[in-house]
Write a protein that holds these residues in place. Structure first.
Motif, PDB file in Angstrom:
ATOM      1  N   ASP A 112      31.976  54.242  97.653  1.00  0.00           N
ATOM      2  CA  ASP A 112      31.689  54.918  96.382  1.00  0.00           C
ATOM      3  C   ASP A 112      32.944  55.642  95.875  1.00  0.00           C
ATOM      4  OD1 ASP A 112      30.555  56.343  94.279  1.00  0.00           O
ATOM      5  OD2 ASP A 112      29.352  57.657  95.549  1.00  0.00           O
ATOM      6  N   ALA A 113      33.534  56.469  96.732  1.00  0.00           N
ATOM      7  CA  ALA A 113      34.718  57.245  96.329  1.00  0.00           C
ATOM      8  C   ALA A 113      35.871  56.334  95.903  1.00  0.00           C
ATOM      9  CB  ALA A 113      35.164  58.161  97.465  1.00  0.00           C
ATOM     10  N   ALA A 114      36.033  55.223  96.616  1.00  0.00           N
ATOM     11  CA  ALA A 114      37.173  54.340  96.364  1.00  0.00           C
ATOM     12  C   ALA A 114      36.917  53.374  95.213  1.00  0.00           C
ATOM     13  CB  ALA A 114      37.530  53.570  97.643  1.00  0.00           C
ATOM     14  N   THR A 155      32.512  56.282 101.305  1.00  0.00           N
ATOM     15  CA  THR A 155      33.911  55.966 101.016  1.00  0.00           C
ATOM     16  C   THR A 155      34.012  54.840  99.985  1.00  0.00           C
ATOM     17  OG1 THR A 155      34.456  56.601 103.284  1.00  0.00           O
ATOM     18  CG2 THR A 155      36.156  55.440 102.044  1.00  0.00           C
TER      19      THR A 155
END
Lengths: 253, 253
Positions: free
Chosen positions: B129-131, B127
């Motif tokens: 990474d994604a954010a 998460t």
């Protein structure tokens, strides 16, 4: 009060089978375990079918209240029934929620379109509860709410809000007829970033399968398909995390 | 190129031990599996110690690039090394990231104070990474990044951003010296709702243990302690979901 000493007792053998989804569906009942959960089930007026307690709970208020369906079990039986290593010695069999009760929607709902992982399903129910949503619907092929692994992740949230398993197309139609806006979620930068939505008080948010997302026919039936911008290099988010980001995100627009 | 046929080979026996945290720490290396992940490790310039492939990968670009450390293995050995039922037949041993490289922080970081569940730790890294966060730090007693269960949840995000395991007090001090604002997270309605924060470009967000939350001495060392309002009847959120809500929430203030 009936006393069951042996784990070979037929009633106990039947109860043990309640951890299997097919038996939960066949009987329309499931088993919960532990004092906190059983007490919550009572507090939130769940429909009790059976209460099983070891001797140390004999004087408990719950045993008095449910004396007609209460059974005393040995420690040996409690160990056999339990999902934990050190059972508290209190179990209840309660009825699953029946989607036939649902004739119209209001407020904020979460729907799951074939979410497979039991931990994800349970966590999404728990998050829907925390985020103040009004209920949860799963498609027929989503992991069953009442299997032990889902229960562990729900942490009792099934008592706090309605949770129904039903045909997802039927659920979407019913939600539309009730005036809810339908949001599909996609891992697709062409969809609308959730932060750009206008605040709504009545909507259903649909989360999809871990590998394939929300199915195309469902995405075609929504009012708007939304996505969570990926700001880094990950390809996607875990579906339970994505559900949490969207549920809170739509509450705080 | 060396060929290993038997799973009783000493080198293979040693590699199998790399699924245990203590051996990952002792050797400073861990094993990854599957074509996608190995290719990503190469793309993001991870430090390869060994590459193991079955015969079908003999002509692959990666085998040519890493020929000095490449080994051919039998299908039998691949099955023995694999965490999956149908192994792709490609594995790499790579070096873990070393926190000694960290001398100052910038940007947005997530810290974990004794998060226990491997799935939660991996999901929080994915998460982050994604954010679009800049890195992740875990305390010494958080589940190890490189154990197989954490790896499965990270889905390769360990290659996209720095992840370090270090003393959490030291990390907080270093982050403060680097000018980051430190946010602790609490399940406590007395803390500040995250939606009321002012937007910051440089901060560290600390998530806590599943049962006990962020430890009190850490909460005492933060600039602000924040919480996610519970709008329904759940007692708390899953820590990976809470991390996701906060990470995206702080990005979209």
């Amino acid at each position: 009060m009936k006393y069951i000493e042996s784990k070979k007792n037929d009633e106990i053998k039947q109860l043990k089978k309640l951890s299997a989804t097919k038996n939960i569906r066949k009987t329309g009942t499931y088993m919960i375990e532990g004092f906190h959960l059983v007490r919550e089930a009572d507090q939130y007026e769940q429909d009790f079918v059976k209460l099983l307690v070891t001797e140390k709970y004999q004087e408990d208020r719950l045993v008095k209240k449910y004396h007609e369906i209460a059974v005393t079990i040995s420690e040996d039986v409690a160990k056999d029934l339990s999902e934990t290593k050190t059972p508290q010695g209190i179990f209840a069999v309660i009825k699953v929620q029946n989607s036939d009760d649902l004739t119209e929607f209001s407020g904020k709902w979460v729907m799951m379109d074939d979410v497979q992982d039991p931990g994800n399903v349970g966590t999404i129910v728990r998050t829907a509860d925390a985020a103040g949503y009004d209920g949860v619907i799963t498609s027929m092929d989503t992991a069953d709410f009442y299997q032990p692994k889902v229960q562990r992740s729900m942490q009792g949230s099934q008592f706090h809000l309605p949770i129904y398993r039903m045909d997802i197309d039927k659920a979407i139609n019913l939600a539309k007829e009730s005036g809810l806006t339908i949001y599909g979620s996609e891992v697709n930068a062409q969809a609308k970033p959730y932060t750009q939505l206008e605040k709504q008080d009545q909507f259903a948010l649909i989360m999809g399968n871990e590998a394939h997302g929300v199915s195309q026919n469902v995405l075609n039936a929504t009012d708007e398909n939304i996505y969570i911008p990926i700001l880094g290099k990950a390809e996607s988010l875990n579906v339970a995390v994505a559900a949490g980001v969207l549920m809170y995100g739509l509450q705080t627009l």
